[in-house]
Structure formats: C-alpha cells, structure tokens
Write an enzyme that holds these catalytic residues in place. Structure first.
Site, mmCIF file in Angstrom:
data_model
loop_
_atom_site.group_PDB
_atom_site.id
_atom_site.type_symbol
_atom_site.label_atom_id
_atom_site.label_comp_id
_atom_site.label_asym_id
_atom_site.label_seq_id
_atom_site.Cartn_x
_atom_site.Cartn_y
_atom_site.Cartn_z
ATOM 1 N N GLU A 138 0.859 -1.192 0.000
ATOM 2 C CA GLU A 138 0.000 0.000 0.000
ATOM 3 C C GLU A 138 0.894 1.240 0.000
ATOM 4 O OE1 GLU A 138 -3.405 1.102 0.114
ATOM 5 O OE2 GLU A 138 -2.349 3.034 0.183
ATOM 6 N N GLY A 196 3.256 0.183 -5.309
ATOM 7 C CA GLY A 196 2.904 -1.133 -5.851
ATOM 8 C C GLY A 196 3.370 -1.316 -7.286
ATOM 9 N N ASP A 254 -6.296 -3.708 -5.622
ATOM 10 C CA ASP A 254 -7.402 -3.078 -4.897
ATOM 11 C C ASP A 254 -7.077 -1.599 -4.747
ATOM 12 O OD1 ASP A 254 -9.447 -2.318 -3.280
ATOM 13 O OD2 ASP A 254 -8.761 -3.425 -1.507
ATOM 14 N N PRO A 298 -2.770 8.747 -7.008
ATOM 15 C CA PRO A 298 -1.812 7.654 -6.871
ATOM 16 C C PRO A 298 -2.208 6.359 -7.579
ATOM 17 C CG PRO A 298 -2.835 8.182 -4.744
ATOM 18 C CD PRO A 298 -3.298 9.213 -5.722
HETATM 19 N N1 SPD Z 1 -14.588 4.490 -6.517
HETATM 20 C C1 SPD Z 1 -13.970 3.705 -5.516
HETATM 21 C C2 SPD Z 1 -13.087 2.626 -5.979
HETATM 22 C C3 SPD Z 1 -12.404 2.077 -4.789
HETATM 23 C C4 SPD Z 1 -11.835 0.772 -4.912
HETATM 24 N N2 SPD Z 1 -11.053 0.366 -3.785
HETATM 25 C C5 SPD Z 1 -11.693 0.381 -2.540
HETATM 26 C C6 SPD Z 1 -10.813 -0.077 -1.429
HETATM 27 C C7 SPD Z 1 -11.465 -1.097 -0.591
HETATM 28 N N3 SPD Z 1 -10.530 -1.980 -0.015
#
Ligand code: SPD
Length: 290
Positions: free
Chosen positions: A113, A146, A164, A171
């Site tokens: 992250e 990442g 994710d 970013p």
């Molecule tokens: N528009 C929002 C897209 C977000 C995707 N990631 C969400 C993180 C949840 N772990």
C-alpha cells in the site's frame, strides 16, 4: 497536516460528488488529513458505521465492505491453480487481505500500500475491516509503490495478484495501464489469476470498457463480474479477472469454495455465476466490436 473544511459539504452528511450526482451517508467526519498522496477522511455514519474516503471518494465502510472485498477476492482465490503466494496492491484498509487469508492454502500474502496513513488509520478507526489480517504471520505489509513492486518482482513469483486501488486519478492512475498489467502477467505463475476493481459500468463506462479490453489484450482472457457497492457512484460496480491460460476464475474449485462460503455475506458460487453472466448488453456489444 489538517485540511480546511470542504465548502461543498452539507452539514450532517458526507458525500462523494461525481458527475453531478451526490452519493452520501448521514454522518460526520471524525478525522481528516492530507497525506503525501491524498486527502484521507474517516467518517462515522448512521447506516454503515465508520468509513474511509480518499480525495473525497468512497473507499469502504464497516457495515458494507463485504460487497466489495468478497467479490474481488473469492473468484480469484477459488479459481487459481495454486494460492500459496498472493500479492495485493493497494488495499490499505486490510479488507482484501482479510478475505484472502480466510483461504487456508495461502502461505504468504504481500500487501503493498502506497499510503501509510491509510493503513494506520484503518487499523485505528476501522479495525474490523482488516480483522485478523493485521496480526496474521502470513501477511507481510510493505508501505510503498505497488507499481515499482510489480516491476521489480521476479517472473512467475505469485499465484494470484489482486489490485485493490482507487479510481484512476492521483496515486492509482498507474494501476490502469498496459505496462503495469504486463508486469502483473509476467509475475504470475502458470495457472495464476489476476483481479482488479474495474469501476462502474454506469458512472465510469469508458474506464470500465477500456480496462476489460486492455486486460483481454494483455492476458488473453478477461471477464468482468458485476455486483453492487451501494455508496460508490451509481452503486453498480465491477471487478475484472484475467488469466493467460484459460478462464479458470469462472469456476470455483469446490473445496476452496466450501472453506469460505459459509463465512461470506455476499459471495457464493451461485452469486459469482450470476455476476459473471450479468454483462449489460451495451458492454457486450462494445466488447464484441473490439
Ligand atoms: N470508486 C472507488 C473505488 C475504490 C476501490 N477500492 C476500494 C478499497 C477497498 N478496499
């Protein structure tokens, strides 16, 4: 550094405003700070409990996160040939890692992250989302880029790669391009599966189509799965799964599915079948047209 109050905020409500529509929850901001990457906001809401926004966009909330995290994880983890080594890019709230680690076959999960504030505030304010992932010895957290991680990783070093990230601005922008996807393909072992959140077919139609097309081009096989994340723009969301050696993410391996299904709120093999079938006609036409 704290940020000035957002002039577009309505007292008593927290909204994401996108393309002339508000997606909001009755609630209040309980912490807000500008990190080196983005504005990080923690809220408390009546309906969904505490939640996280990045640059004013909804990411997750305690009592609604399972729509998203179960959908991005289980088709990949139930479909890949092996699941010993898993890479999660983004996912600093811990929800994706938590769902992956419910699979006993996962031996090592690298969670990369970029924003350390997202991790520390998720641990502090949203501990149920990461749950036991934060203390699971299989989970190795790295705060860093990442994209650079994937570029530097050895070929064929992961069984599953899950992206994710947030929307393709700030970013997360580099998480939606060919060079990044090619690196993800390179680091997957034979039989490996790639998964990414692929935006809303309604609110982000073009990004959604471009993402599916590009993944098909890079991997050879890619299919979107459709579901809901009620507080995201339009509420209608997608995740796209890709693989180089066949559409193995479509059919969950029964033993793996049985190990997690009873603990899921949304995902089941049946739900997954429906979600892969629910391709809207306009998406099907656009993808057929190339
Ligand atoms: N528009 C929002 C897209 C977000 C995707 N990631 C969400 C993180 C949840 N772990």
């Amino acid at each position: 550094m704290s940020t000035p109050p957002d002039p577009e905020r309505t007292p008593g409500w927290v909204d994401e405003i996108y393309a002339g529509v508000r997606y909001g929850l009755a609630g209040r901001v309980i912490a807000e700070q500008q990190s080196p990457y983005q504005r990080v906001t923690i809220i408390d809401s009546e309906r969904y409990g505490k939640g996280l926004l990045l640059d004013g966009c909804w990411m997750t909330a305690e009592r609604q996160e399972r729509h998203y995290h179960e959908a991005i994880v289980h088709p990949a983890l139930c479909g890949a040939a092996a699941i010993e080594r898993v890479l999660v890019i983004g996912g600093g709230d811990g929800g994706t890692a938590r769902e992956c680690l419910r699979h006993p076959g996962v031996r090592q999960l690298d969670l990369v992250e970029i924003d350390g504030l997202v991790v520390s505030w998720s641990q502090q304010y949203l501990p149920s989302i990461g749950g036991s992932a934060w203390s699971d010895p299989r989970c190795q957290l790295s705060v860093g880029d990442g994209i650079a991680w994937v570029r530097a990783a050895a070929a064929a070093s992961y069984d599953v790669v899950i992206v994710d990230g947030s929307d393709p601005a700030g970013p997360a922008e580099g998480l939606f391009n060919r060079a990044f996807y090619e690196d993800c393909r390179r680091i997957l072992r034979p039989g490996g599966v790639f998964a990414t959140q692929s935006e809303s077919p309604e609110a982000f139609r073009q990004v959604h189509l471009d993402t599916v097309r590009l993944l098909r081009d890079v991997f050879g096989h890619a299919d979107p799965l459709y579901g809901w994340v009620p507080m995201y723009p339009s509420g209608w969301w997608s995740w796209t799964f890709a693989a180089s050696d066949g559409r193995r993410y479509l059919a969950p391996q029964p033993e793996r599915a049985a190990a997690v299904a009873a603990g899921c709120e949304i995902w089941s093999p049946r739900w997954q079948r429906g979600g892969f079938e629910a391709v809207p006609a306009f998406v099907e036409r656009a993808l057929l047209a190339g």
